[in-house]
Design a protein around this motif. Sequence first.
Motif, short mmCIF file in Angstrom:
data_model
loop_
_atom_site.label_atom_id
_atom_site.label_comp_id
_atom_site.label_asym_id
_atom_site.label_seq_id
_atom_site.Cartn_x
_atom_site.Cartn_y
_atom_site.Cartn_z
N THR A 83 0.82 -1.21 0.00
CA THR A 83 0.00 0.00 0.00
C THR A 83 0.85 1.26 0.00
OG1 THR A 83 -1.70 -1.19 1.24
CG2 THR A 83 -1.86 1.19 1.21
N MET A 84 1.84 1.33 0.89
CA MET A 84 2.57 2.58 1.10
C MET A 84 3.72 2.82 0.11
SD MET A 84 1.01 4.34 3.22
CE MET A 84 2.19 5.67 3.21
N LEU A 85 4.50 1.80 -0.21
CA LEU A 85 5.67 2.03 -1.05
C LEU A 85 5.33 2.54 -2.45
CD1 LEU A 85 8.11 -0.78 0.06
CD2 LEU A 85 8.20 1.65 0.58
N PRO A 86 4.36 1.94 -3.15
CA PRO A 86 4.03 2.51 -4.47
C PRO A 86 3.48 3.93 -4.37
CG PRO A 86 3.14 0.29 -4.28
CD PRO A 86 3.64 0.69 -2.92
N ALA A 87 2.66 4.20 -3.34
CA ALA A 87 2.12 5.55 -3.17
C ALA A 87 3.24 6.54 -2.86
CB ALA A 87 1.08 5.55 -2.06
N GLU A 88 4.19 6.14 -2.05
CA GLU A 88 5.31 7.01 -1.71
C GLU A 88 6.20 7.25 -2.93
OE1 GLU A 88 7.29 9.36 1.16
OE2 GLU A 88 5.39 8.31 1.27
N THR A 89 6.38 6.22 -3.75
CA THR A 89 7.18 6.36 -4.96
C THR A 89 6.57 7.38 -5.91
OG1 THR A 89 7.87 4.06 -4.77
CG2 THR A 89 8.18 5.09 -6.90
N THR A 90 5.26 7.25 -6.14
CA THR A 90 4.61 8.20 -7.05
C THR A 90 4.61 9.61 -6.46
OG1 THR A 90 2.46 7.49 -6.19
CG2 THR A 90 3.19 6.51 -8.26
N LEU A 91 4.49 9.73 -5.15
CA LEU A 91 4.55 11.05 -4.50
C LEU A 91 5.91 11.70 -4.74
CD1 LEU A 91 3.45 13.23 -2.51
CD2 LEU A 91 4.49 11.88 -0.70
N LEU A 92 6.98 10.94 -4.51
CA LEU A 92 8.33 11.47 -4.72
C LEU A 92 8.57 11.84 -6.18
CD1 LEU A 92 10.39 9.11 -2.39
CD2 LEU A 92 9.76 11.49 -1.97
N MET A 93 8.05 11.03 -7.09
CA MET A 93 8.19 11.33 -8.52
C MET A 93 7.45 12.62 -8.88
SD MET A 93 7.94 7.51 -10.11
CE MET A 93 8.10 8.00 -11.81
N ALA A 94 6.27 12.82 -8.29
CA ALA A 94 5.52 14.06 -8.54
C ALA A 94 6.26 15.27 -7.97
CB ALA A 94 4.12 13.95 -7.94
N GLN A 95 6.89 15.10 -6.82
CA GLN A 95 7.65 16.20 -6.22
C GLN A 95 8.86 16.57 -7.06
OE1 GLN A 95 8.42 14.71 -2.27
NE2 GLN A 95 6.44 15.42 -1.49
N ARG A 96 9.36 15.63 -7.85
CA ARG A 96 10.51 15.89 -8.73
C ARG A 96 10.06 16.18 -10.16
NH1 ARG A 96 12.12 12.37 -4.77
NH2 ARG A 96 14.17 12.73 -3.87
N ASN A 97 8.76 16.46 -10.33
CA ASN A 97 8.16 16.81 -11.63
C ASN A 97 8.30 15.71 -12.67
OD1 ASN A 97 7.32 19.38 -10.73
ND2 ASN A 97 9.38 20.17 -11.07
N LEU A 98 8.32 14.45 -12.24
CA LEU A 98 8.36 13.32 -13.16
C LEU A 98 6.95 12.78 -13.44
CD1 LEU A 98 11.44 11.50 -11.63
CD2 LEU A 98 11.38 12.86 -13.72
N LEU A 99 6.00 13.12 -12.59
CA LEU A 99 4.59 12.76 -12.77
C LEU A 99 3.75 14.03 -12.60
CD1 LEU A 99 4.23 9.43 -10.73
CD2 LEU A 99 4.13 9.69 -13.19
N MET A 119 -2.71 4.09 -6.71
CA MET A 119 -1.91 2.85 -6.63
C MET A 119 -2.70 1.70 -6.01
SD MET A 119 0.64 3.71 -8.30
CE MET A 119 1.49 2.16 -8.20
N THR A 120 -3.59 2.00 -5.08
CA THR A 120 -4.43 0.95 -4.49
C THR A 120 -5.37 0.37 -5.54
OG1 THR A 120 -4.30 1.99 -2.32
CG2 THR A 120 -6.09 0.43 -2.66
N ILE A 121 -5.95 1.22 -6.36
CA ILE A 121 -6.83 0.74 -7.43
C ILE A 121 -6.05 -0.13 -8.41
CG2 ILE A 121 -8.17 1.47 -9.45
CD1 ILE A 121 -9.11 3.88 -7.73
N LEU A 122 -4.85 0.32 -8.80
CA LEU A 122 -4.03 -0.49 -9.72
C LEU A 122 -3.65 -1.83 -9.10
CD1 LEU A 122 -1.54 1.98 -11.43
CD2 LEU A 122 -3.49 0.82 -12.43
N MET A 125 -6.65 -4.12 -9.08
CA MET A 125 -6.92 -4.62 -10.42
C MET A 125 -5.96 -5.76 -10.76
SD MET A 125 -7.76 -1.05 -12.45
CE MET A 125 -7.09 -1.66 -13.95
N PHE A 126 -4.69 -5.59 -10.38
CA PHE A 126 -3.71 -6.65 -10.63
C PHE A 126 -4.07 -7.92 -9.87
CE2 PHE A 126 0.13 -8.80 -9.06
CZ PHE A 126 0.57 -9.32 -10.25
N VAL A 127 -4.39 -7.78 -8.59
CA VAL A 127 -4.74 -8.95 -7.78
C VAL A 127 -6.00 -9.61 -8.34
CG1 VAL A 127 -5.50 -9.68 -5.48
CG2 VAL A 127 -3.59 -8.12 -5.71
#
Length: 195
Positions: A83-99, A119-122, A125-127
């Motif tokens: 739950t947390m690691l993918p959300a944290e990854t996308t947050l950090l990417m957004a802070q660096r203007n990558l998302l 990320m929870t929805i994704l 969906m995968f599961v």
Amino acid sequence: MMNDRAESKKTASKATILGLAGLLVIYIFISMLPYGLLPREEIVAMGQPTMAYLMEYLVGPWGAILINIGLIISILGCWLSWTMLPAETTLLMAQRNLLPKKFGEVNAKNAPTFSLLFMTILTQMFVFTLLFTDKAYNFAYSLCTAALFITWLFVVLYQTKYSAQHIQRVGRSEKLNHRHCRQCVLHLGHLGLRH
């Protein structure tokens, strides 16, 4: 990745090292323990979780209870990291203007709201797709391998581009850049052979 939120980087580093060392000791213990107790054939014939049956054989019923409680805690930890690691990854990417900036939205507790939801929805969906395949593990393994291949391909291509752009540097840098170019070609060949 989560140590960005820690009050003390030193404490987070110590916790990471101690956690890794502790896990290493546990994994070695779990890997060696069964073969000192029972023959291989008996271990293979046991149900899941095998370690619970082994601990019950070794110390009695409380050993199986201990292992099952540990298994539940482990599953909860995996769920938390899923739950947390993918959300944290996308947050950090957004802070660096990558998302897009939307992924960088946080609530009053500084938790990434949109990233967490997305990320929870994704993940769900995968599961959910694993319900419709006979070979769920092979499907998940193939999906991870394909994702890894694409990631490494872009890393190698970028390193090749970077090395080619900086190949004119003199001295030690020139040797390093020639070496990087050779390594990139080897990595591309390795990726091609593996996939």
